[in-house]
Design an enzyme around this catalytic site. Structure first.
Site, PDB file in Angstrom:
ATOM      1  CG  ASP A  63     -37.745   5.036   6.044  1.00  0.00           C
ATOM      2  OD1 ASP A  63     -36.743   4.823   5.335  1.00  0.00           O
ATOM      3  OD2 ASP A  63     -38.506   4.125   6.434  1.00  0.00           O
ATOM      4  CB  SER A  64     -32.155   6.746   5.676  1.00  0.00           C
ATOM      5  OG  SER A  64     -32.313   7.658   4.610  1.00  0.00           O
ATOM      6  CE  LYS A 132     -37.245   4.121  -0.803  1.00  0.00           C
ATOM      7  NZ  LYS A 132     -37.373   3.188   0.341  1.00  0.00           N
ATOM      8  CD  GLU A 134     -38.418  -0.325   4.009  1.00  0.00           C
ATOM      9  OE1 GLU A 134     -38.545  -1.281   4.800  1.00  0.00           O
ATOM     10  OE2 GLU A 134     -37.611   0.604   4.203  1.00  0.00           O
ATOM     11  CD  GLU A 201     -31.355  -0.957   1.747  1.00  0.00           C
ATOM     12  OE1 GLU A 201     -32.456  -0.386   1.585  1.00  0.00           O
ATOM     13  OE2 GLU A 201     -30.564  -0.702   2.676  1.00  0.00           O
TER      14      GLU A 201
HETATM   15  O1  KIV Z   1     -34.567   5.488   3.507  1.00  0.00           O
HETATM   16  C1  KIV Z   1     -33.729   5.487   2.597  1.00  0.00           C
HETATM   17  O2  KIV Z   1     -32.823   6.324   2.547  1.00  0.00           O
HETATM   18  C2  KIV Z   1     -33.837   4.458   1.579  1.00  0.00           C
HETATM   19  C3  KIV Z   1     -32.705   4.300   0.623  1.00  0.00           C
HETATM   20  C4  KIV Z   1     -31.550   3.699   1.320  1.00  0.00           C
HETATM   21  C5  KIV Z   1     -33.082   3.542  -0.585  1.00  0.00           C
HETATM   22  O3  KIV Z   1     -34.789   3.759   1.528  1.00  0.00           O
END
Ligand code: KIV
Length: 286
Positions: A63-64, A132, A134, A201
């Site tokens: 989500d980056s 994924k 968090e 992280e």
């Molecule tokens: O959103 C993302 O790119 C991430 C990575 C930095 C692990 O969660």
């Protein structure tokens, strides 16, 4: 690598079957704990996926992309629609790595049922193999709910960017014993809940090492430790696309400067009418 089209006898569907590589699977990744380091990079588009896939075990549609692709101030505004569109593109551009898609903020925290609806939509619409999410102890029941219903989950503890409004920034976590103990407890909870990998992280090296030793799932570090079972970076950071990068990023290129130089050369040639030349124009066939 050439991609041939043939019938996939396992599914009786016509699939593009890459030869000779076969896509990695979640159980194979899980079995890499303590073995060869797992290589993970973010990818957001089909072409980038094609370029990165041969070198990676996991492609993360992070989500980056909120900041990297959409210029948003954080990952908080990222939507499920964005994640599905980019997830599908990355699956189309890859054939080897496990593709995992981030669950965006607001799409899973309310209940395991909400998480299942979002995660199943992601898997259906993208073809990705995993999601994924968090969070630590608070998310453990959700991770268990998803994994028991056929959805492989990567956990993410330590610095959790979706919680930036609680954390107050993106600094390293676990400097105080109390917070370090909480992050260790988070990692344990996510592990027991069935996460097949855990991203750790932005934590102190010693804490990352302790987590890596303690949990059964492979630990993928980012700003963590060289002793983790694997590493992940945001692709645009490691290619030098941004002026500022976090301290834990190693820049393997300076793409921003090279793109700027190419655009400058093009602009100069357009303005001086030295582009296009005969090589780039259509003429009647002889
Ligand atoms: O959103 C993302 O790119 C991430 C990575 C930095 C692990 O969660």
């Amino acid at each position: 690598m050439s991609v041939t089209h043939s019938l996939d006898t396992a599914t009786s569907r016509a699939n593009p079957v890459p030869s000779p590589m076969k896509r990695l699977t979640v159980p194979k990744l899980k079995a890499m704990k303590g073995g060869d380091p797992i290589v993970m990079l973010t990818a957001y588009t089909a072409r980038w996926a094609q370029l990165l896939d041969p070198h990676c075990d996991i492609l993360l549609v992070g989500d980056s992309l909120g900041q990297v692709i959409y210029g948003l101030p954080s990952t908080v505004p990222v939507t499920l629609e964005m994640m599905c569109a980019h997830g599908a593109a990355v699956v189309r551009g890859s054939w080897h790595a496990v593709v995992a898609v981030d669950m965006p903020f607001g799409a899973y925290e309310a209940s395991p049922q909400q998480a299942f609806a979002s995660a199943s939509r992601i898997l259906k619409e993208t073809g990705a193999a995993a999601v994924k999410l968090e969070g630590g102890e608070a998310m453990a029941p959700t991770i268990e709910f998803l994994t028991h219903r056929g959805i492989p989950v990567i956990g993410h503890v330590g610095l959790t960017p979706q919680a930036v409004n609680i954390l107050g920034g993106y600094g390293a976590r676990g400097r105080e014993d109390q917070e370090a103990n909480k992050i260790l407890a988070d990692a344990r909870a996510v592990d027991h809940a069935g996460a097949f990998c855990i991203v750790v992280e932005g934590v102190l090296e010693g804490l990352a090492n302790a987590i890596t030793r303690e949990v059964a799932a492979p630990v993928i570090g980012i700003g963590a430790s060289a002793e983790c079972d694997g590493q992940v970076l945001v692709i645009d950071d490691m290619l030098g696309m941004f002026e500022r990068t976090p301290r834990f990023v190693k820049r393997y290129d300076d793409l921003a400067a090279r793109i700027g130089e190419a655009a400058r050369a093009y602009a100069e040639e357009v303005r001086s009418r030295s582009f296009p030349t005969a090589d780039q124009t259509y003429r009647p066939k002889a």
